[in-house]
Scaffold this motif. Structure first.
Motif, PDB file in Angstrom:
ATOM      1  N   ILE A  53      49.668  31.260  34.557  1.00 62.53           N
ATOM      2  CA  ILE A  53      48.572  30.598  34.850  1.00 62.53           C
ATOM      3  C   ILE A  53      48.428  30.050  36.263  1.00 62.53           C
ATOM      4  N   ALA A  54      49.608  29.422  36.746  1.00 65.34           N
ATOM      5  CA  ALA A  54      49.644  29.190  38.053  1.00 65.34           C
ATOM      6  C   ALA A  54      49.320  30.249  38.913  1.00 65.34           C
ATOM      7  N   LEU A  55      50.217  31.197  38.811  1.00 67.26           N
ATOM      8  CA  LEU A  55      49.871  32.453  39.505  1.00 67.26           C
ATOM      9  C   LEU A  55      48.497  32.847  40.045  1.00 67.26           C
ATOM     10  N   VAL A  56      47.877  32.883  38.442  1.00 63.71           N
ATOM     11  CA  VAL A  56      46.258  33.362  38.373  1.00 63.71           C
ATOM     12  C   VAL A  56      45.641  32.251  39.475  1.00 63.71           C
ATOM     13  N   ALA A  57      45.833  31.181  38.885  1.00 60.84           N
ATOM     14  CA  ALA A  57      45.171  30.152  39.893  1.00 60.84           C
ATOM     15  C   ALA A  57      45.359  30.040  41.386  1.00 60.84           C
ATOM     16  N   ARG A  58      46.715  30.236  41.937  1.00 64.31           N
ATOM     17  CA  ARG A  58      46.657  30.633  43.306  1.00 64.31           C
ATOM     18  C   ARG A  58      46.031  31.568  43.792  1.00 64.31           C
ATOM     19  N   GLY A  59      45.990  32.924  42.903  1.00 61.79           N
ATOM     20  CA  GLY A  59      45.461  33.971  43.377  1.00 61.79           C
ATOM     21  C   GLY A  59      43.869  33.732  43.577  1.00 61.79           C
ATOM     22  N   GLU A  60      43.457  33.143  42.536  1.00 64.98           N
ATOM     23  CA  GLU A  60      41.735  32.890  42.593  1.00 64.98           C
ATOM     24  C   GLU A  60      41.365  31.982  43.933  1.00 64.98           C
ATOM     25  N   ALA A  61      42.356  31.008  43.875  1.00 64.16           N
ATOM     26  CA  ALA A  61      42.072  30.217  45.284  1.00 64.16           C
ATOM     27  C   ALA A  61      42.096  30.891  46.349  1.00 64.16           C
ATOM     28  N   PHE A  62      43.056  31.748  46.706  1.00 61.15           N
ATOM     29  CA  PHE A  62      43.311  32.773  47.763  1.00 61.15           C
ATOM     30  C   PHE A  62      41.897  33.550  47.915  1.00 61.15           C
ATOM     31  N   LEU A  63      41.394  34.159  46.679  1.00 64.23           N
ATOM     32  CA  LEU A  63      40.274  35.086  46.941  1.00 64.23           C
ATOM     33  C   LEU A  63      39.003  34.201  47.295  1.00 64.23           C
TER      34      LEU A  63
END
Length: 264
Positions: free
Chosen positions: A195-205
């Motif tokens: 979930i942390a990876l997903v959150a980082r990814g969507e913040a980046f996008l």
């Protein structure tokens, strides 16, 4: 079914439907549906309305703050329940019934809180368009006796947005923001790290100006989904190389892009 007599008449009809309830609580996520429902409930019942919000690590980044801002603009201070879905094994197993189990847990908490504060009816912002989709969470809502005035009044997603805009809600055009668990491949256990990876990814996008995008964790594959209007920019050489480098830096072996399907 609401007829096309204008937004003012539509909002008035929604308010009339809520007069049949007494001592109400509203499940408030901060999305446009629950925001419109809360606005109408406050119009009818004033400060006796209890708004309930579940704060969860599965929320997309920034969603809690946005929800609180909408509530504040309506003059409402929700009761916030801190949730730990990682302690719910039937949810972390990430089966096809994950949303059913999660909604059932959440609304049981909401009903208990409502009962201790002498609220006898819990309202949910499901709209008519939601009923045509396979959503296990709706089964939990029906089982628990939660009321859905928007759907019962025939309000589709488009009508809800039109009424929210007329009512002056800042989030009337807010993209759907499903929980981060929807980004994890089915039957792959939900973990804090994923979930942390997903959150980082969507913040980046979001930083790259891709609002409403999805960063999907499918094992060794990372799938980036954006709105149709943004797809050509996503696949431009410079942007795509930057995204690939970012994803590989997170440990993904493969990266692919696509258009995000509608989520209501």
């Amino acid at each position: 079914m609401m007829v096309a007599t204008g937004e003012a008449a539509g909002f008035a009809a929604l308010c009339r439907s809520l007069r049949g309830f007494r001592r109400v609580a509203v499940a408030f996520s901060g999305g446009v549906d629950s925001s419109l429902l809360l606005a109408a409930a406050l119009e009818v019942h004033g400060d006796q309305v209890l708004a309930l919000h579940g704060r969860s690590p599965l929320q997309a980044p920034g969603e809690y703050d946005k929800a609180m801002a909408v509530a504040a603009a309506l003059g409402c201070r929700p009761l916030v329940l801190e949730l730990d879905p990682y302690a719910w094994p039937e949810v972390t197993a990430n089966s096809e019934q994950r949303c059913y189990h999660c909604k059932h847990r959440l609304y049981q908490f909401f009903l208990a809180q409502a009962a201790t504060r002498d609220r006898v009816v819990l309202l949910d912002g499901t709209n008519l368009s939601d009923l045509g989709k396979e959503r296990p969470g709706l089964v939990a809502i029906r089982e628990l006796g939660v009321k859905t005035p928007l759907a019962q009044g025939g309000l589709t997603k488009g009508v809800v947005r039109a009424l929210a805009r007329w009512r002056g809600l800042a989030n009337w055009d807010k993209p759907a923001a499903s929980c981060l668990a929807t980004r994890i491949m089915g039957r792959q256990p939900l973990t804090r790290d994923k979930i942390a990876l997903v959150a980082r990814g969507e913040a980046f996008l979001l930083e790259k100006k891709f609002p409403g995008s999805r960063f999907r964790h499918w094992g060794g594959l990372c799938r980036i989904e954006v709105r149709g209007d943004d797809f050509s920019r996503l696949t431009s050489a410079a942007i795509w190389l930057e995204i690939e480098d970012f994803c590989r830096g997170l440990g993904f072996e493969r990266v692919e892009g696509g258009i995000r399907p509608p989520e209501g």
